[in-house]
Write a protein that holds these residues in place. Structure first.
Motif, PDB file in Angstrom:
ATOM      1  N   CYS A 234      -3.399 -20.970  35.476  1.00 23.02           N
ATOM      2  CA  CYS A 234      -4.849 -20.900  35.743  1.00 23.02           C
ATOM      3  C   CYS A 234      -5.519 -22.264  35.796  1.00 23.02           C
ATOM      4  N   VAL A 235      -4.832 -23.325  35.433  1.00 20.60           N
ATOM      5  CA  VAL A 235      -5.405 -24.671  35.437  1.00 20.60           C
ATOM      6  C   VAL A 235      -4.585 -25.540  36.402  1.00 20.60           C
ATOM      7  N   PRO A 236      -5.234 -26.254  37.308  1.00 19.32           N
ATOM      8  CA  PRO A 236      -4.480 -27.128  38.234  1.00 19.32           C
ATOM      9  C   PRO A 236      -3.663 -28.177  37.480  1.00 19.32           C
ATOM     10  N   ASP A 237      -2.534 -28.560  38.085  1.00 23.47           N
ATOM     11  CA  ASP A 237      -1.659 -29.554  37.460  1.00 23.47           C
ATOM     12  C   ASP A 237      -2.289 -30.947  37.461  1.00 23.47           C
ATOM     13  N   PRO A 239      -4.812 -33.685  36.661  1.00 24.21           N
ATOM     14  CA  PRO A 239      -5.862 -33.788  35.631  1.00 24.21           C
ATOM     15  C   PRO A 239      -7.271 -33.886  36.194  1.00 24.21           C
ATOM     16  N   GLU A 240      -7.466 -34.659  37.255  1.00 24.37           N
ATOM     17  CA  GLU A 240      -8.803 -34.804  37.830  1.00 24.37           C
ATOM     18  C   GLU A 240      -9.291 -33.477  38.396  1.00 24.37           C
ATOM     19  N   ALA A 241      -8.420 -32.787  39.128  1.00 22.31           N
ATOM     20  CA  ALA A 241      -8.814 -31.503  39.689  1.00 22.31           C
ATOM     21  C   ALA A 241      -9.081 -30.482  38.581  1.00 22.31           C
ATOM     22  N   ALA A 242      -8.281 -30.535  37.519  1.00 23.08           N
ATOM     23  CA  ALA A 242      -8.466 -29.599  36.413  1.00 23.08           C
ATOM     24  C   ALA A 242      -9.815 -29.810  35.732  1.00 23.08           C
ATOM     25  N   ARG A 243     -10.172 -31.072  35.492  1.00 27.39           N
ATOM     26  CA  ARG A 243     -11.451 -31.355  34.824  1.00 27.39           C
ATOM     27  C   ARG A 243     -12.633 -31.010  35.712  1.00 27.39           C
ATOM     28  N   ALA A 244     -12.427 -31.032  37.024  1.00 23.39           N
ATOM     29  CA  ALA A 244     -13.522 -30.743  37.942  1.00 23.39           C
ATOM     30  C   ALA A 244     -13.718 -29.247  38.171  1.00 23.39           C
ATOM     31  N   THR A 245     -12.640 -28.461  38.103  1.00 22.50           N
ATOM     32  CA  THR A 245     -12.731 -27.041  38.474  1.00 22.50           C
ATOM     33  C   THR A 245     -12.512 -26.071  37.320  1.00 22.50           C
ATOM     34  N   ALA A 246     -11.920 -26.519  36.232  1.00 16.17           N
ATOM     35  CA  ALA A 246     -11.578 -25.588  35.144  1.00 16.17           C
ATOM     36  C   ALA A 246     -12.054 -26.106  33.800  1.00 16.17           C
ATOM     37  N   GLY A 247     -13.243 -26.729  33.795  1.00 22.70           N
ATOM     38  CA  GLY A 247     -13.744 -27.319  32.552  1.00 22.70           C
ATOM     39  C   GLY A 247     -13.928 -26.310  31.435  1.00 22.70           C
ATOM     40  N   SER A 305       2.221 -30.228  24.395  1.00 24.43           N
ATOM     41  CA  SER A 305       2.837 -30.940  25.510  1.00 24.43           C
ATOM     42  C   SER A 305       2.416 -30.357  26.850  1.00 24.43           C
ATOM     43  N   VAL A 306       2.000 -29.078  26.865  1.00 20.53           N
ATOM     44  CA  VAL A 306       1.606 -28.438  28.124  1.00 20.53           C
ATOM     45  C   VAL A 306       0.130 -28.661  28.424  1.00 20.53           C
ATOM     46  N   ILE A 307      -0.742 -28.596  27.410  1.00 20.49           N
ATOM     47  CA  ILE A 307      -2.181 -28.594  27.668  1.00 20.49           C
ATOM     48  C   ILE A 307      -2.825 -29.968  27.563  1.00 20.49           C
ATOM     49  N   SER A 308      -2.182 -30.929  26.901  1.00 19.18           N
ATOM     50  CA  SER A 308      -2.872 -32.197  26.592  1.00 19.18           C
ATOM     51  C   SER A 308      -3.111 -33.067  27.820  1.00 19.18           C
ATOM     52  N   GLU A 309      -2.251 -32.963  28.824  1.00 25.22           N
ATOM     53  CA  GLU A 309      -2.355 -33.869  29.967  1.00 25.22           C
ATOM     54  C   GLU A 309      -3.639 -33.673  30.747  1.00 25.22           C
TER      55      GLU A 309
END
Length: 504
Positions: A234-237, A239-247, A305-309
């Motif tokens: 459910c979260v993009p791989d 990091p920038e895209a994840a912070r922009a779309t799945a905050g 290790s999976v979520i921190s990046e």
């Protein structure tokens, strides 16, 4: 004659001995396993002969020989049972022993140790028709061990998402497995809640039971797979895209992680403290399930290790520090348990064949720790340097993580070989929920192999991990089919067949 027996199935237990009040008549000594003593190694593979008694065939005061008296007494007891009652195995064995004392030995009726074991390994009761029970009665035996199903399903979903050789549609297949796992988790949780509501007091008995209680942490292991799969699907791989779309989702995952750490720390400390004070468990009876209470907190490192990046840098580093601490605690306690496990194997030999799949549980701690080391080292920010001196920068830590992961992978492989040879040597015949130990721990082993192949940029290792993944998926389907069949034929969720009884 003794008091009438209660309605319902009758099982071979010491407290239900029909000869407890027959003090005036000698009786043969029963084999030790009938008194719920721990089975000796190999009891499941070989039979035993009843111990010879010292009494002789002498006429009684009524004119009947002792043989006739004992036979008629056994017949009276059996006839007095309700029509829907399963005859007691103790009754059948006493009849066999009585006949054997007088030369009328029927080798086909000689009892075997395996025939009086509880975890679905009762050949006599499986051959004889068992009365059908309603869903309410069967829910009384719905145990915490059912979460091994959701653990394994979530592990397979995570494995499909992590494959090094993707093909079109694999992501969608993994997503479907993840959704199915959510539904299974809801169903299992609902069934457990129904058990606790319909049968008051069973919750406390379940978590304090010397066997079922060790499966209580499987609930938290299932939650760990739900958290990691949510991040991966459910979260993009990026990091920038994840912070922009799945905050918002990332914040929810972060909160779930910290709550998970607090709860699993409480389980690791509280459950072991209870076991140390309330139970007296002999090391010769040790099983890998004793490691389970430390397993959930150990997976905190895997989750980190999976979520921190994709987390903000400050939050991500804090998550990594907590994950490393929890992972260290978990592997340290697991190694302490390993020393007792090896001692038990050296002294008492391999477990009974019906429990040998549990040895795969020992594969999990070093495998998941190797996976966590590689993942946490890779998730560090590129410019990370704690002391700003170049000695503990991200590149150095990643190299240390790679070395440690290789060391731990070898330990995991050793345990995998031990467990595999033990199961191949004497495969289990009857399904029980411990079969899922052949799936979830090996999921961590396969994921660690994939991570090592990626770190070394080795295609042979990655293709080997792909082959391992295929075998593991086939193993999952094999165990799942037997699981469904066991529910239908009442091999589980049935009195005396589940983890709510002591059998070793």
């Amino acid at each position: 004659m003794s008091a009438p027996l209660p309605d319902g199935p009758v099982y071979s237990r010491p407290e239900s001995n029909p000869f407890a009040d027959q003090q005036s008549h000698p009786r043969p000594e029963l084999p030790g396993s009938l008194h719920n003593h721990p089975p000796r190694p190999g009891d499941g593979e070989r039979g035993f002969l009843p111990r010879q008694s010292s009494y002789v065939d002498t006429p009684s005061s009524s004119g009947r020989s002792s043989t006739e008296y004992n036979e008629s007494h056994l017949d009276d007891i059996e006839k007095s049972l309700p029509i829907h009652t399963v005859p007691s195995l103790r009754l059948q064995i006493l009849r066999s022993i009585t006949r054997n004392h007088h030369g009328d030995r029927d080798k086909t009726s000689e009892p075997r140790c395996m025939e009086v074991k509880s975890a679905g390994a009762d050949e006599a009761s499986s051959e004889a028709p068992r009365p059908k029970l309603g869903i309410r009665q069967r829910l009384a035996h719905f145990t915490w061990a059912w979460y091994t199903l959701t653990m394994s399903t979530g592990g397979v979903a995570l494995l499909l998402r992590s494959q090094p050789h993707q093909f079109p549609g694999l992501f969608q297949i993994g997503l479907v497995v993840f959704i199915i796992n959510i539904l299974l988790f809801v169903l299992v949780t609902s069934a457990l809640l129904a058990r606790f509501c319909l049968f008051p007091g069973t919750f406390v008995r379940s978590v304090t039971h010397p066997r079922e209680g060790f499966f209580f942490p499987a609930f938290f292991l299932s939650i760990a797979t739900l958290i990691t799969c949510t991040q991966r699907y459910c979260v993009p791989d990026d990091p920038e895209a994840a912070r922009a779309t799945a905050g918002t989702l990332m914040w929810a995952i972060q909160i779930a992680f910290w709550a998970y750490v607090v709860l699993t720390t409480s389980v690791a400390v509280g459950q072991y403290s209870y076991v140390f004070s309330a139970h007296s468990l002999g090391l010769q009876t040790m099983m890998p399930t004793w490691i389970l209470p430390i397993f959930p907190i150990m997976l905190s490192g895997t989750i980190a290790s999976v979520i921190s990046e994709t987390q903000p840098e400050s939050s991500g580093v804090a998550i990594l520090v907590a994950g490393l601490t929890c992972q260290g605690l978990g592997i340290a306690v697991a190694v302490l348990m390993y020393s007792h496990m090896v001692g038990r194997l050296m002294q008492s030999g391999l477990p009974n064949r019906e429990h040998r799949t549990g040895l795969f549980m020992c594969v999990g701690p070093p495998a998941f720790t190797a996976l966590a080391f590689l993942g946490m080292a890779r998730a560090l920010p590129e410019g990370f340097d704690h002391d700003m001196d170049g000695l503990a920068d991200a590149a150095t830590i990643e190299t240390m993580g790679l070395i440690g992961a290789g060391f731990l992978w070898a330990l995991s492989f050793w345990w995998f070989g031990i467990a595999l040879l033990a199961v191949v040597q004497s495969p289990p015949r009857y399904f029980h929920l411990g079969w899922w130990a052949a799936v979830f721990p090996n999921t961590g082993f396969t994921l660690a192999t994939i991570s090592l192949g990626t770190a070394f940029q080795s295609e042979p290792i990655l293709w080997f991990a792909t082959a391992m993944s295929i075998v593991l998926v086939l193993t999952y389907l094999f165990v799942l089919c037997h699981h469904v069949r066991a529910v239908v034929v009442q091999d589980i969720m049935y009195p005396g067949k589940d983890e709510d009884v002591e059998d070793h």
